[in-house]
Each structure stands twice: as C-alpha cells, then as structure tokens.
Design a protein around this motif. Structure first.
Motif, PDB file in Angstrom:
ATOM      1  N   TYR A 246       7.729  -8.807 -60.085  1.00  0.00           N
ATOM      2  CA  TYR A 246       8.341  -7.611 -59.633  1.00  0.00           C
ATOM      3  C   TYR A 246       8.680  -7.541 -57.851  1.00  0.00           C
ATOM      4  O   TYR A 246      10.003  -6.930 -57.693  1.00  0.00           O
ATOM      5  CB  TYR A 246       7.573  -6.470 -60.247  1.00  0.00           C
ATOM      6  CG  TYR A 246       7.790  -4.880 -59.107  1.00  0.00           C
ATOM      7  CD1 TYR A 246       9.366  -3.700 -60.331  1.00  0.00           C
ATOM      8  CD2 TYR A 246       7.170  -4.354 -58.024  1.00  0.00           C
ATOM      9  CE1 TYR A 246       8.971  -2.815 -59.566  1.00  0.00           C
ATOM     10  CE2 TYR A 246       7.349  -3.416 -58.039  1.00  0.00           C
ATOM     11  CZ  TYR A 246       8.504  -2.558 -58.441  1.00  0.00           C
ATOM     12  OH  TYR A 246       8.834  -0.973 -58.076  1.00  0.00           O
ATOM     13  N   LYS A 247       7.892  -8.171 -57.590  1.00  0.00           N
ATOM     14  CA  LYS A 247       7.404  -8.100 -55.998  1.00  0.00           C
ATOM     15  C   LYS A 247       8.806  -9.518 -55.121  1.00  0.00           C
ATOM     16  O   LYS A 247       8.485  -8.953 -53.507  1.00  0.00           O
ATOM     17  CB  LYS A 247       6.091  -8.437 -55.440  1.00  0.00           C
ATOM     18  CG  LYS A 247       5.558  -6.783 -56.306  1.00  0.00           C
ATOM     19  CD  LYS A 247       3.896  -7.611 -54.972  1.00  0.00           C
ATOM     20  CE  LYS A 247       2.416  -6.743 -55.356  1.00  0.00           C
ATOM     21  NZ  LYS A 247       1.165  -7.686 -55.679  1.00  0.00           N
ATOM     22  N   ILE A 248       9.143  -9.995 -55.616  1.00  0.00           N
ATOM     23  CA  ILE A 248       9.987 -10.756 -55.198  1.00  0.00           C
ATOM     24  C   ILE A 248      10.956 -10.372 -53.985  1.00  0.00           C
ATOM     25  O   ILE A 248      11.931  -8.893 -54.906  1.00  0.00           O
ATOM     26  CB  ILE A 248      10.520 -11.476 -56.088  1.00  0.00           C
ATOM     27  CG1 ILE A 248       9.571 -12.443 -57.083  1.00  0.00           C
ATOM     28  CG2 ILE A 248      12.100 -12.863 -55.830  1.00  0.00           C
ATOM     29  CD1 ILE A 248      10.067 -13.454 -57.632  1.00  0.00           C
ATOM     30  N   PRO A 249      11.370 -10.014 -53.330  1.00  0.00           N
ATOM     31  CA  PRO A 249      12.676  -9.505 -52.534  1.00  0.00           C
ATOM     32  C   PRO A 249      14.356  -9.730 -52.570  1.00  0.00           C
ATOM     33  O   PRO A 249      14.577  -8.573 -53.127  1.00  0.00           O
ATOM     34  CB  PRO A 249      12.342 -10.012 -51.355  1.00  0.00           C
ATOM     35  CG  PRO A 249      11.801 -11.133 -51.215  1.00  0.00           C
ATOM     36  CD  PRO A 249      10.507 -11.279 -52.291  1.00  0.00           C
ATOM     37  N   ASN A 250      14.264 -10.899 -52.986  1.00  0.00           N
ATOM     38  CA  ASN A 250      15.873 -11.265 -53.568  1.00  0.00           C
ATOM     39  C   ASN A 250      16.033 -11.280 -55.246  1.00  0.00           C
ATOM     40  O   ASN A 250      15.155 -11.440 -55.515  1.00  0.00           O
ATOM     41  CB  ASN A 250      15.554 -12.612 -52.896  1.00  0.00           C
ATOM     42  CG  ASN A 250      17.278 -13.257 -53.123  1.00  0.00           C
ATOM     43  OD1 ASN A 250      17.568 -12.950 -54.250  1.00  0.00           O
ATOM     44  ND2 ASN A 250      17.409 -13.317 -52.004  1.00  0.00           N
ATOM     45  N   ALA A 251      17.378  -9.954 -55.691  1.00  0.00           N
ATOM     46  CA  ALA A 251      17.553  -9.465 -56.455  1.00  0.00           C
ATOM     47  C   ALA A 251      17.476 -10.897 -57.278  1.00  0.00           C
ATOM     48  O   ALA A 251      17.695 -10.278 -58.216  1.00  0.00           O
ATOM     49  CB  ALA A 251      18.445  -8.767 -56.237  1.00  0.00           C
ATOM     50  N   ILE A 252      18.497 -11.624 -56.423  1.00  0.00           N
ATOM     51  CA  ILE A 252      19.345 -12.759 -57.636  1.00  0.00           C
ATOM     52  C   ILE A 252      18.132 -13.555 -57.968  1.00  0.00           C
ATOM     53  O   ILE A 252      18.159 -14.830 -59.252  1.00  0.00           O
ATOM     54  CB  ILE A 252      20.061 -13.566 -56.653  1.00  0.00           C
ATOM     55  CG1 ILE A 252      21.635 -12.431 -56.229  1.00  0.00           C
ATOM     56  CG2 ILE A 252      21.215 -15.112 -57.141  1.00  0.00           C
ATOM     57  CD1 ILE A 252      22.393 -13.030 -55.213  1.00  0.00           C
ATOM     58  N   THR A 253      16.762 -14.055 -57.028  1.00  0.00           N
ATOM     59  CA  THR A 253      15.696 -15.032 -57.471  1.00  0.00           C
ATOM     60  C   THR A 253      14.699 -14.170 -58.596  1.00  0.00           C
ATOM     61  O   THR A 253      14.856 -14.959 -59.720  1.00  0.00           O
ATOM     62  CB  THR A 253      15.070 -14.663 -56.065  1.00  0.00           C
ATOM     63  OG1 THR A 253      15.839 -14.965 -55.212  1.00  0.00           O
ATOM     64  CG2 THR A 253      13.996 -16.024 -56.423  1.00  0.00           C
ATOM     65  N   ARG A 254      14.873 -12.488 -58.303  1.00  0.00           N
ATOM     66  CA  ARG A 254      14.285 -12.222 -59.669  1.00  0.00           C
ATOM     67  C   ARG A 254      15.262 -12.226 -61.321  1.00  0.00           C
ATOM     68  O   ARG A 254      14.219 -12.413 -62.229  1.00  0.00           O
ATOM     69  CB  ARG A 254      14.414 -10.774 -59.138  1.00  0.00           C
ATOM     70  CG  ARG A 254      12.683  -9.619 -57.896  1.00  0.00           C
ATOM     71  CD  ARG A 254      12.892  -8.349 -58.333  1.00  0.00           C
ATOM     72  NE  ARG A 254      13.606  -7.411 -58.601  1.00  0.00           N
ATOM     73  CZ  ARG A 254      14.808  -7.860 -57.349  1.00  0.00           C
ATOM     74  NH1 ARG A 254      14.318  -7.706 -55.794  1.00  0.00           N
ATOM     75  NH2 ARG A 254      15.474  -6.520 -57.235  1.00  0.00           N
ATOM     76  N   GLN A 255      16.059 -12.069 -61.115  1.00  0.00           N
ATOM     77  CA  GLN A 255      17.258 -12.014 -62.015  1.00  0.00           C
ATOM     78  C   GLN A 255      17.224 -13.370 -62.584  1.00  0.00           C
ATOM     79  O   GLN A 255      17.214 -13.830 -64.010  1.00  0.00           O
ATOM     80  CB  GLN A 255      18.698 -11.823 -61.657  1.00  0.00           C
ATOM     81  CG  GLN A 255      18.842 -10.437 -61.564  1.00  0.00           C
ATOM     82  CD  GLN A 255      18.255  -9.491 -62.286  1.00  0.00           C
ATOM     83  OE1 GLN A 255      18.834  -9.369 -63.412  1.00  0.00           O
ATOM     84  NE2 GLN A 255      17.823  -8.482 -62.350  1.00  0.00           N
ATOM     85  N   TYR A 256      17.000 -15.009 -62.054  1.00  0.00           N
ATOM     86  CA  TYR A 256      16.564 -16.153 -62.532  1.00  0.00           C
ATOM     87  C   TYR A 256      15.147 -16.162 -63.072  1.00  0.00           C
ATOM     88  O   TYR A 256      15.863 -16.724 -64.263  1.00  0.00           O
ATOM     89  CB  TYR A 256      16.763 -16.888 -61.257  1.00  0.00           C
ATOM     90  CG  TYR A 256      18.045 -17.609 -60.960  1.00  0.00           C
ATOM     91  CD1 TYR A 256      19.125 -17.534 -61.775  1.00  0.00           C
ATOM     92  CD2 TYR A 256      18.444 -17.467 -59.380  1.00  0.00           C
ATOM     93  CE1 TYR A 256      20.169 -17.965 -61.410  1.00  0.00           C
ATOM     94  CE2 TYR A 256      20.361 -18.297 -59.038  1.00  0.00           C
ATOM     95  CZ  TYR A 256      21.207 -18.405 -60.199  1.00  0.00           C
ATOM     96  OH  TYR A 256      22.236 -18.730 -59.545  1.00  0.00           O
ATOM     97  N   ASN A 257      14.495 -15.371 -62.890  1.00  0.00           N
ATOM     98  CA  ASN A 257      13.189 -15.293 -63.549  1.00  0.00           C
ATOM     99  C   ASN A 257      13.406 -14.497 -64.343  1.00  0.00           C
ATOM    100  O   ASN A 257      12.560 -14.998 -65.854  1.00  0.00           O
ATOM    101  CB  ASN A 257      12.737 -15.093 -62.509  1.00  0.00           C
ATOM    102  CG  ASN A 257      11.229 -15.904 -61.607  1.00  0.00           C
ATOM    103  OD1 ASN A 257      10.254 -16.242 -60.880  1.00  0.00           O
ATOM    104  ND2 ASN A 257      11.749 -16.426 -59.982  1.00  0.00           N
TER     105      ASN A 257
END
Length: 427
Positions: A246-257
């Motif tokens: 949830y804390k990952i700042p980059n939206a694309i990186t969050r979506q990959y996770n």
C-alpha cells in the motif's frame, strides 16, 4: 477439584514475556496464551485439511494494527507444523515485495526459504533437514537408488520450471549418495535463490538457470510438490505486512504487486497449485482502500468484496477475506489471567492479583479517552506486563494507587464506563 494450570517452562515464559512487552508476537509458546479466535482458527484449520488432500487455499487476514493478525498467523503456523506441514513465513518491507525489478520479489522468496520451518526445526532454517530427509527416504532399502528418484521427480518435472528444479534435486541426490557435502551445500544455495546470475549457477553447479524476481512464485509451487514427496503434508506460506505494498509510491509498481497476488489467488482457487496454502495479513486500509490498496486492482476487488448477505454478526468464515473482530472484554480478562500466571511462574513469586484486580486494570485501560476505537490488544498486553514488572520489582505497591497514577488514570469526564462489561467477573 480445580484444574491444575499448565506449567510454562522458563525458557518459553521468557520469550512470551519479552516478546509481548516489546510489542511483537512470540514464535513459541502461543498455546499458553491463546484466547478467543476459535472460529477463525477453525476456518484456517479447514484450509490445512484441504491442502493435505492435495488442494490449495488462499486467505487474507484483515485487522488494524495490534488487533491480532500476526498472533493468529503465528498460531496457525504452530498448528500447521504440528500437523506435519512445512511453513514458510515472511514480512513484506520496502526491500521485500511480491514483484520488483531490483530483486525485491526474490528477496521475499529468500526470506520465505530462510524461515522454512518444520515440527523438528520450528525456529526456521529447515531446508537442509528437509533435503536430507527426502534423499534418505528415497535411498533407504532401494536396490537401485535411481529408480525411486525417477518416480519421485516425474510429477515435478511436468510443472513450469520443473526441469531445472529436478536437475538441482538430481544433483543433490547424487551428492548425498557420494557423501559430497560441498555439492549438497551448492544445491541448497541454488534452492535458496542465492545465485545472482545463470552464469554463476552454471560455473558452480553446471545448471544454466537460477531463481529470479519474475518466477520465484513458480518455484514455491514446485517446493510444495517436492515436500509431499519428502513425507510432509504440504507447504503453508504466511505473508504479513501487506501495508508495505500500500505504501509503494509508484502506482504502476503497486499494480504489478497486486497482479502477483491475483496470480497466486487464481492458481490456488482454480486448482493450478497443489499442496499449497497461502495466508496474507494486512490492515483494512491496505486491503480496502480503492485508491492505493488491494481493492484498487479491480480484478481483485471484484473477487474479494464481501457479498450482500454477510454483515454484523453474520460473518462468512469460508470467504477469502477474514476480518478480525476485537477481542471481547471477557477474552481479555482470561488473557491477563494467563499472563499473570506466566509472569509469577517465571519470576518465582506467588501471584497476588485476583480477578477483581484484573478487572480494575481493564477498567482503567478502557476508561481512557478514545480507548473504545483506538485501544488494541497489543497495547493492553504491553501495559499489563509493564504493570506486572512494576509490582514485582516494588513489593507492597498499592495496585489501586498505581492504576490511578500516570497514564492509567488518563480518563477524562465523559469517558465510557466499561464496568458493566466486567460486572459478572467481579468478586
């Protein structure tokens, strides 16, 4: 005749007291302090039975900080090891994610394998033990040791990356038969994901492959199949602290996770994984926030959102998401009694706190402003052990006076009166 309370060994008592006072969950001794959560535990034990039968399961445990997610995860860990499962657990962090292009996914895999635990090695580091057990079981009583090897590897070889995985197991088995401990260690190194490049793996082990960021989860599925051949019931994977995604700042990186979570979820529910159970723990915000949480990934939200029939008092424990309700006042009273007994046994004094004293403590805790919505079991337990430590070090201290001093008396006019909830327990 009153039932005799179980005596807690001093080593375990020390771990329980020190861990809880530090705000963390002890990895041993949980049965001595477990209260409540019967429905949640029963649901997760049902999952263990499914995994043992060759199926797979996936659950989310959702609760706010200090509500008991980690405690329940560790409780299931203990149950699983007792039922002859192998358990791998890891906390996510900025360096450990489910997907990443700088080694974060592989770092999670390494942590899981590092913490591999069994009934005989509950503290982790069980990979060498598991490999040796597998090789010993195959070779014992076999006229030709290669015959059982081929039969054992056949179901694994057909899976994704199964060919490379089997080559490592073949190399380990040959080294075991020859007594070559150095080569056995290299095979274990490969299985732990410690080779950085294929070139390094080929030069040391002769295998032109290594576990990486993109495919580590496929190797977990291979591990689950392998463990059954080694005589275990399957693999249980526990992943806590989803809030770090949830804390990952980059939206694309969050979506990959979140896409990686979707892959795991689909695999387990569609029968693509076998003998594998996955449980993830997170806060309500990290799961349900539609902007940054797991529910921001539409494919997951549509699968995990609670149905329209579940509601207050009608929780579906077979749903993929289990929401943890706060412990009741009665359960907290039982917990403080258990902790008082453990503390007295460890420090060698006669427990003097009675039920009325424990009720007074809980009244003081829940009488504080905002306690109804913000106080968690973690904070209550930490305060209680601090109270026990003070009373132990200062004999003759008046409990009532202590509770009225400092933070214990922080209740303001209009603070909720919790005495009625404890009335039936007063003496």
């Amino acid at each position: 005749m009153p039932q005799e309370k179980p005596r807690v060994p001093k080593r375990i008592a020390a771990v329980i007291i020190n861990s809880l006072k530090g705000g963390v969950v002890p990895r041993i001794g949980l049965p001595y302090i477990t209260v409540g959560r019967e429905r949640e535990i029963e649901a997760l034990l049902h999952d263990l039975a499914l995994v043992a039968d060759g199926g797979a399961s996936f659950r989310f445990l959702v609760g706010r900080y200090g509500a008991g997610k980690s405690f329940l995860l560790q409780t299931i860990r203990t149950h699983a090891m007792g039922r002859d499962f192998v358990v791998a657990d890891a906390d996510l962090s900025p360096e450990r994610r489910l997907q990443g292009n700088q080694g974060q996914g592989l770092a999670t895999y390494k942590e899981l394998i590092r913490n591999l635990s069994t009934k005989t090695r509950p503290e982790g580091g069980a990979l060498p033990l598991v490999l040796e057990r597998w090789a010993r079981n195959l070779s014992e009583g076999a006229a030709d040791p290669q015959v059982p090897l081929k039969a054992a590897l056949a179901p694994i070889r057909e899976l994704v990356h199964g060919f490379d995985f089997c080559r490592v197991l073949e190399a380990y088995y040959a080294a075991y038969l020859e007594g070559d401990e150095e080569r056995q260690a290299l095979c274990a190194k490969w299985l732990r994901g410690e080779y950085r490049t294929k070139t390094e793996s080929k030069s040391e082990l002769g295998i032109n492959a290594c576990i990486g960021d993109d495919d580590w989860y496929e190797y977990l599925k291979l591990f689950a199949q392998f463990l059954v051949g080694a005589g275990y019931q399957g693999l249980i994977v526990l992943v806590d602290e989803l809030v770090n995604l949830y804390k990952i700042p980059n939206a694309i990186t969050r979506q990959y996770n979140y896409e990686k979570i979707l892959t795991m979820y689909n695999d387990t529910l569609q029968g693509k994984a076998h003998h594998l159970g996955i449980i993830m723990g997170g806060t309500p915000q990290s799961i349900e926030d539609r902007r940054r949480g797991v529910f921001s990934y539409e494919a997951l939200r549509s699968r995990l959102t609670q149905g329209r029939f579940a509601g207050e008092g009608m929780t579906d424990m077979l749903a993929p998401v289990i929401h943890l309700d706060p412990l009741t006042y009665e359960e907290l009273l039982v917990l403080t009694e258990k902790l008082a007994d453990i503390h007295a046994g460890y420090f060698g004094y006669e427990r003097s706190l009675g039920t009325e004293d424990l009720v007074s403590f809980l009244q003081a805790e829940f009488g504080r402003v905002g306690a109804d919505s913000h106080l968690t079991p973690r904070e209550v337990i930490r305060d209680f052990i601090e109270l026990l430590d003070i009373l132990c070090q200062n004999p003759g201290t008046d409990l009532a006076a202590l509770l009225k001093s400092g933070d214990f008396a922080a209740a303001a006019p209009g603070a909720p009166d919790v005495a009625p909830q404890f009335a039936e327990f007063t003496i």
